[in-house]
Design an enzyme around this catalytic site. Structure first.
Site: not given
Ligand SMILES: *Cc1c(COP(=O)(O)O)cnc(C)c1O
Length: 395
Positions: A132, A217, A246
């Site tokens: 994700f 990420d 986050k």
């Molecule tokens: C939450 C998340 C995102 C997206 O972050 P947003 O602030 O909602 O755009 C991308 N990568 C990972 C691994 C995430 O947990």
């Protein structure tokens, strides 16, 4: 709630409570009911709600300077970048406002890096199935889950997907058009999936052997979530680019893309930008988060709580055949169920616990890092009761 259903976009299915205030790991709704928070705004409020230090940092900064523009220097932004550089593999930081934006920046930088070197045909990025990376067009294209892309075709060109933990698949997918491999060290949204021993290190070697950039990420795994400041530290491997968001400012919107000097070099003036990126307000909050995590000891506290929690999940799994698996690292934990988890979340809610169900059958636990043993015990007791009732019923 009725008004919300009329005036707010329908993108979220919400639980029928109105949360009004919070302190530490406790939230209160407008009916005065209290909840222990094992969601933390989805791995955002790592220091808990209404953290005094963060409140003070925000209050002080908002009375001084909220926003100017990145046309000028501001002090909190520089201090935050310096802190991140000191505590990571990276040399430079680009600030933005969310996880998706941080990943957008990473995708753009990886392409630009090879473009600058005259390798214009090298633009494809390999990501993982079940990954994700966000909801913007580029980041949903990067995401290895069809349900996120449904209805938005055509998605952005240039992404290939391989199974997580499958080195051979990665090796055979990389070719002369690949510019980067992008992955979460532990897949969060995709179901709290951990890398096999040696996998991430081998991915690094595969990237190095073919001159491909490695992007981590760490939007969910970063900032102490897994028991180390960044998850990559567990695996004895560093990326070329890393994204954060986050938990970085404990709830204020912020994103960051970190890179080595060699790679960051490809972003010159005008190459990328963000109006709100790294405002004095959000970076002052984030700086306070950083200082509380590391010298403040919350990082260690979270690591210990995570080990305790995981042990409790092992105990719980041994007692209930509805639990197929328990997994995770630090306070990014989950249990996989033999049944759909949605009703369980509602049972927990009724008993005063916020938990989160992902991928239909995985309960994810990402409480603030300051979660206490007594609070973990209380959740485990609650789950034990719910599973016992459930299993007795089905017999
Ligand atoms: C939450 C998340 C995102 C997206 O972050 P947003 O602030 O909602 O755009 C991308 N990568 C990972 C691994 C995430 O947990």
């Amino acid at each position: 709630m009725e008004q919300a259903d009329r005036v707010i976009a329908k993108t979220y299915k919400r639980f029928p409570i109105v949360l009004e205030k919070g302190s530490g790991c406790t939230l209160y709704d407008t009916q005065g009911r209290r909840y222990t928070d094992f969601v933390a705004g989805i791995a955002v409020c790592n220091l808990g709600h209404s953290h005094p230090g963060v409140i003070k940092a925000i209050s002080d900064q908002v009375q001084t300077l909220t926003h100017v523009s990145n046309l000028y220097y501001t002090i909190p932004q520089v201090e935050l970048a310096a802190w991140l550089v000191t505590h990571s593999f990276a040399d430079r930081v680009f600030f933005c406002n969310s996880g998706a934006e941080a990943n957008e920046a990473a995708i753009k930088l990886a392409r630009k890096y090879f473009n600058e070197r005259g390798e214009k045909s090298r633009f494809r990025i390999i990501t993982m199935e079940h990954s994700f990376h966000g909801r913007t067009m580029a980041t949903l294209s990067a995401t290895g889950q069809d349900k996120i892309k449904k209805g938005f075709d055509p998605v952005l060109e240039g992404f290939d997907y391989v199974p997580f933990n499958d080195l051979e698949a990665l090796r055979s997918k990389i070719d002369a058009s690949t510019c980067a491999v992008m992955l979460e060290p532990i897949q969060g949204e995709g179901g709290v999936r951990c890398p096999d021993a040696g996998y991430l290190k081998a991915v690094r070697q595969v990237c190095d052997a073919s001159g491909v950039l490695l992007i981590f990420d760490e939007i969910q795994t970063g900032m102490g979530r897994t028991g180390r400041l960044f998850a990559y530290e567990h695996f004895d491997v560093a990326p070329d680019i890393m994204t954060l968001a986050k938990a970085l400012a404990n709830g204020l919107p912020i994103g960051a893309m970190l890179a080595t000097d060699q790679v960051a070099e490809a972003f010159g003036p005008g190459a990328h930008a963000s109006t709100f990126g790294g405002t004095p307000l959000v970076t002052a909050a984030a700086l306070e988060v950083c200082k509380t995590l590391v010298p403040g000891g919350v990082l260690n506290q979270g690591r210990e709580a995570g080990a305790y929690f995981k042990e409790k999940l092992r105990w719980l799994k041994a007692r209930h055949e509805t639990i197929v698996d328990y997994r995770g690292l630090g306070l990014l934990l989950g249990i996989k169920l033999a049944i759909n988890g949605e009703s369980l979340v509602n049972h927990c809610l009724q008993r005063g616990f916020l938990v989160n169900c992902i991928q239909e059958n995985i309960l994810r636990f990402v409480p603030p890092l300051i979660i206490q043993k007594e609070e973990i015990d209380a959740l485990i007791d609650c789950l034990d009761e719910i599973f016992t009732e459930l299993e007795n019923k089905s017999e």
